[in-house]
Design a protein around this motif. Structure first.
Motif, PDB file in Angstrom:
ATOM      1  N   SER A  59      26.819 -37.386 104.155  1.00  0.00           N
ATOM      2  CA  SER A  59      27.616 -36.965 105.296  1.00  0.00           C
ATOM      3  C   SER A  59      26.693 -36.857 106.491  1.00  0.00           C
ATOM      4  O   SER A  59      25.518 -36.527 106.356  1.00  0.00           O
ATOM      5  CB  SER A  59      28.242 -35.599 104.988  1.00  0.00           C
ATOM      6  OG  SER A  59      28.782 -35.046 106.159  1.00  0.00           O
ATOM      7  N   CYS A  62      31.081 -32.314 104.653  1.00  0.00           N
ATOM      8  CA  CYS A  62      31.702 -33.616 104.840  1.00  0.00           C
ATOM      9  C   CYS A  62      33.191 -33.470 105.154  1.00  0.00           C
ATOM     10  O   CYS A  62      33.803 -32.430 104.914  1.00  0.00           O
ATOM     11  CB  CYS A  62      31.501 -34.506 103.615  1.00  0.00           C
ATOM     12  SG  CYS A  62      32.496 -34.040 102.202  1.00  0.00           S
ATOM     13  N   CYS A 111      29.542 -30.394  98.627  1.00  0.00           N
ATOM     14  CA  CYS A 111      29.761 -31.277  97.474  1.00  0.00           C
ATOM     15  C   CYS A 111      28.594 -32.231  97.215  1.00  0.00           C
ATOM     16  O   CYS A 111      28.564 -32.903  96.188  1.00  0.00           O
ATOM     17  CB  CYS A 111      31.050 -32.066  97.645  1.00  0.00           C
ATOM     18  SG  CYS A 111      30.947 -33.351  98.908  1.00  0.00           S
ATOM     19  N   TYR A 126      27.894 -34.964  98.749  1.00  0.00           N
ATOM     20  CA  TYR A 126      28.165 -36.356  99.120  1.00  0.00           C
ATOM     21  C   TYR A 126      27.508 -36.650 100.462  1.00  0.00           C
ATOM     22  O   TYR A 126      27.355 -35.769 101.292  1.00  0.00           O
ATOM     23  CB  TYR A 126      29.683 -36.555  99.209  1.00  0.00           C
ATOM     24  CG  TYR A 126      30.095 -37.988  99.393  1.00  0.00           C
ATOM     25  CD1 TYR A 126      30.052 -38.873  98.321  1.00  0.00           C
ATOM     26  CD2 TYR A 126      30.516 -38.461 100.627  1.00  0.00           C
ATOM     27  CE1 TYR A 126      30.428 -40.195  98.487  1.00  0.00           C
ATOM     28  CE2 TYR A 126      30.892 -39.775 100.801  1.00  0.00           C
ATOM     29  CZ  TYR A 126      30.849 -40.639  99.722  1.00  0.00           C
ATOM     30  OH  TYR A 126      31.221 -41.944  99.894  1.00  0.00           O
ATOM     31  N   GLN A 135      35.209 -41.674  99.024  1.00  0.00           N
ATOM     32  CA  GLN A 135      34.440 -40.855  98.088  1.00  0.00           C
ATOM     33  C   GLN A 135      34.841 -41.131  96.650  1.00  0.00           C
ATOM     34  O   GLN A 135      34.007 -41.127  95.760  1.00  0.00           O
ATOM     35  CB  GLN A 135      34.706 -39.379  98.367  1.00  0.00           C
ATOM     36  CG  GLN A 135      33.973 -38.854  99.550  1.00  0.00           C
ATOM     37  CD  GLN A 135      33.761 -37.356  99.459  1.00  0.00           C
ATOM     38  OE1 GLN A 135      34.085 -36.726  98.456  1.00  0.00           O
ATOM     39  NE2 GLN A 135      33.203 -36.800 100.501  1.00  0.00           N
ATOM     40  N   ASP A 144      33.075 -43.994  95.024  1.00  0.00           N
ATOM     41  CA  ASP A 144      31.698 -43.638  94.670  1.00  0.00           C
ATOM     42  C   ASP A 144      31.653 -42.732  93.448  1.00  0.00           C
ATOM     43  O   ASP A 144      30.826 -42.895  92.569  1.00  0.00           O
ATOM     44  CB  ASP A 144      31.022 -42.924  95.850  1.00  0.00           C
ATOM     45  CG  ASP A 144      30.471 -43.921  96.866  1.00  0.00           C
ATOM     46  OD1 ASP A 144      30.246 -45.076  96.470  1.00  0.00           O
ATOM     47  OD2 ASP A 144      30.272 -43.539  98.026  1.00  0.00           O
ATOM     48  N   ARG A 145      32.553 -41.752  93.431  1.00  0.00           N
ATOM     49  CA  ARG A 145      32.523 -40.814  92.305  1.00  0.00           C
ATOM     50  C   ARG A 145      32.889 -41.502  91.000  1.00  0.00           C
ATOM     51  O   ARG A 145      32.283 -41.241  89.963  1.00  0.00           O
ATOM     52  CB  ARG A 145      33.475 -39.657  92.567  1.00  0.00           C
ATOM     53  CG  ARG A 145      32.925 -38.717  93.604  1.00  0.00           C
ATOM     54  CD  ARG A 145      34.001 -37.759  94.061  1.00  0.00           C
ATOM     55  NE  ARG A 145      33.568 -37.069  95.256  1.00  0.00           N
ATOM     56  CZ  ARG A 145      33.231 -35.788  95.272  1.00  0.00           C
ATOM     57  NH1 ARG A 145      33.290 -35.073  94.186  1.00  0.00           N
ATOM     58  NH2 ARG A 145      32.831 -35.241  96.406  1.00  0.00           N
ATOM     59  N   VAL A 190      23.379 -34.802 103.551  1.00  0.00           N
ATOM     60  CA  VAL A 190      24.360 -34.613 102.485  1.00  0.00           C
ATOM     61  C   VAL A 190      25.184 -33.369 102.773  1.00  0.00           C
ATOM     62  O   VAL A 190      24.723 -32.427 103.404  1.00  0.00           O
ATOM     63  CB  VAL A 190      23.699 -34.467 101.078  1.00  0.00           C
ATOM     64  CG1 VAL A 190      23.127 -35.789 100.618  1.00  0.00           C
ATOM     65  CG2 VAL A 190      22.665 -33.380 101.070  1.00  0.00           C
ATOM     66  N   CYS A 191      26.392 -33.387 102.273  1.00  0.00           N
ATOM     67  CA  CYS A 191      27.311 -32.271 102.452  1.00  0.00           C
ATOM     68  C   CYS A 191      26.784 -31.071 101.658  1.00  0.00           C
ATOM     69  O   CYS A 191      26.440 -31.206 100.479  1.00  0.00           O
ATOM     70  CB  CYS A 191      28.692 -32.683 101.946  1.00  0.00           C
ATOM     71  SG  CYS A 191      29.875 -31.342 101.845  1.00  0.00           S
ATOM     72  N   GLY A 232      22.192 -43.995 100.330  1.00  0.00           N
ATOM     73  CA  GLY A 232      22.995 -42.976  99.654  1.00  0.00           C
ATOM     74  C   GLY A 232      22.945 -43.155  98.152  1.00  0.00           C
ATOM     75  O   GLY A 232      21.980 -43.683  97.597  1.00  0.00           O
ATOM     76  N   ALA A 233      23.985 -42.729  97.505  1.00  0.00           N
ATOM     77  CA  ALA A 233      24.001 -42.751  96.053  1.00  0.00           C
ATOM     78  C   ALA A 233      24.099 -44.178  95.519  1.00  0.00           C
ATOM     79  O   ALA A 233      23.330 -44.580  94.654  1.00  0.00           O
ATOM     80  CB  ALA A 233      25.169 -41.921  95.550  1.00  0.00           C
TER      81      ALA A 233
END
Lengths: 99, 413
Positions: free
Chosen positions: B288, B293, B284, B286, B148, B151-152, B280-281, B199-200
């Protein structure tokens, strides 16, 4: 007459040798020529500090440790059969460590 | 005596594991770089003008990746805006040293560097986590958080893509690990050169077909500055075995690595096998495959002083957290479905049809052990009519379990 050679350990292999990368050694005189095959157990018995199983597997280096003889891949030099010459530089690089 | 290079008449310095060719230094450099270029263009990894973050740990793979990406970007006019992105897990004596080597790369390669730390993202360093949980499951925390974190960090930098230094040996290892675990979802994804397109941020592996041996030789002959040590906390034992196995195979037959990747790529998964659905979670945001997540659950555990919360199977905790967030799943229990689902697939050995507390117990344990699908053994015929992550059933089970006041310690985590 003994044979002076230089050993270098890097890529994480030096961790087994007290973090000392370079070792200048004299191989004692013996009747038959020194080959890498004899050098490996000599290293294990004389300068290796810990976890011999991370250096040797059977009679050779643990897979994942690269060996260079005077900056050439030992796979081109006969591997264990290579006859050591005075002032050779043998390098062991571990590929097994992350970063 | 050493051989002559297979491409020119200079002295060969290495035997390529993939092809068996003996090459001189210059020909090796060129072959190495051109193969990575070929991988990049074959898979159309980049589009001109993109900003690409290179996940940089200071280790051999990412150091060589940064170097080669910079060379190829200039040589072939990729027109990419490259940046280095590092994660500081907060491991004294390990990561702080390797980050020094990334900082040197920043100067040597003239690439901007961004470091994001676990401490700023999660409020916990790995040193602090290890103090809480000891040396048993710390790698699980670190791995989940790192994924994570990259990604962040990349989102903060507003990049279009992330590239990582995963090499052919790593990919082969992962294929083997997923086979051994029976993790079909990951087995199908793990050989993809680009992941996370839904995803992102997409992530790519330009070294997917590059042997570790060649990366290390390349770094050695190019005299690249990298850091190598063992993490001071216990290594990932499972991966360690897979790694040793791959290296042993490579010794006997060097093409084994590329062959395993090829096998992984060629696998086709039966249509009936249901894959976890990526969502997605709720906490947060993210990506998942669960409502909450894994990182959020682990963090919750750390903050509550129950660090083992995120270890092992975590269905129960996920449900609790989802409920707290107000995203409560419809937990109306279809007890008939539940019973038949249980009796169809986890029929008690006694052949008893009554649904007793101890059977519920064992079902819950089996669900916990079997992962996400309630009817993994035969998803098509599941009488609950739902094939994956059957939340009604798990939620139903949970409330039944709670109603019956079964000691929760025997049920989960």
């Amino acid at each position: 007459m003994s044979i002076p050679i230089t050993l270098e350990f890097s890529g994480g292999a030096e961790l087994l040798f007290d973090r000392q990368k370079r070792h200048d050694i004299d191989l004692p005189k013996q009747e038959n020529p020194w080959r890498i095959q004899e050098l490996l157990p000599w290293i294990r018995d004389n300068i290796l500090k810990e976890r011999p199983e991370l250096f040797m597997q059977g009679n050779t280096v643990r897979p994942g440790i690269l060996v260079l003889v005077n900056d050439t891949d030992w796979e081109l030099m006969g591997e264990l059969e290579y006859n050591l010459q005075p002032n050779d530089r043998i390098i062991f690089i571990s590929t097994l460590h992350g970063g | 005596m050493p051989l002559a290079c297979g491409l020119c008449d200079k002295q060969a310095i290495l035997k390529r594991p993939k092809t068996g060719d003996a090459l001189c230094k210059e020909c090796f450099f060129l072959a190495f770089e051109e193969e990575v270029h070929q991988t990049i263009t074959d898979a159309s990894l980049f589009i001109k003008g993109e900003t690409v973050a290179i996940g940089a740990s200071g280790g051999k793979d990412s150091t060589v990746l940064a170097y080669v990406m910079k060379i190829l970007n200039e040589r072939y006019d990729y027109n990419l805006n490259l940046v280095l992105l590092s994660i500081d897990e907060g491991i004294t004596g390990y990561r702080d040293d390797s980050l020094e080597s990334v900082k040197r790369n920043e100067i040597q390669y003239g690439l901007p560097l961004k470091i994001v730390s676990y401490e700023e993202l999660y409020g916990w360093t790995m040193d602090a986590i290890v103090k809480q949980i000891g040396l048993k499951n710390n790698c699980t925390f670190c791995g989940v958080f790192r994924r994570q974190a990259l990604d962040r960090g990349a989102l903060m930098l507003k990049v279009d893509k992330i590239v990582t230094g995963h090499n052919a040996d790593d990919v082969a290892e992962t294929v083997i690990m997923n086979v051994l675990r029976g993790d079909i979802g990951r087995l199908r994804r793990c050989t993809a050169i680009t992941t996370g397109t839904d995803g992102a941020l997409p992530r790519c592996k330009p070294f997917k077909y590059t042997y570790e041996k060649e990366i290390v030789m390349y770094a050695y002959f190019r005299k690249l500055d990298y850091f190598s040590t063992e993490c001071i906390y216990s290594p990932n034992a499972y991966r360690g075995f897979a790694r040793a196995y791959i290296k042993d195979l490579e010794k006997i037959r060097p093409s084994a690595i590329i062959d395993i990747i090829h096998s992984g790529e060629s696998l086709s998964v039966k249509k009936e096998v249901k894959m976890p659905v990526q969502g997605v979670c709720v906490r947060c945001g993210y990506i998942s495959s669960n409502t909450v997540c894994k990182a959020c659950i682990m963090l919750e555990g750390l903050n509550k002083g129950l660090p083992r919360l995120g270890i092992g199977k975590t269905h129960k905790e996920r449900l609790k957290m989802a409920e707290q967030i107000g995203e409560k799943e419809d937990s109306s229990i279809n007890s008939q479905n539940l019973k038949s689902c249980v009796s169809d697939h986890f029929r008690p050995k006694s052949n008893s049809t009554s649904f007793e507390k101890n059977q519920l117990d064992s079902f819950w344990v089996q669900i916990s052990q079997s992962g996400q699908s309630c009817c993994k053994s035969n998803t098509v015929g599941c009488s609950c009519q739902r094939s994956v992550v059957c939340k009604d059933v798990t939620a139903g089970i949970q409330s039944s379990v709670e109603q019956q006041k079964i000691n929760s310690s025997v049920i989960d985590f």
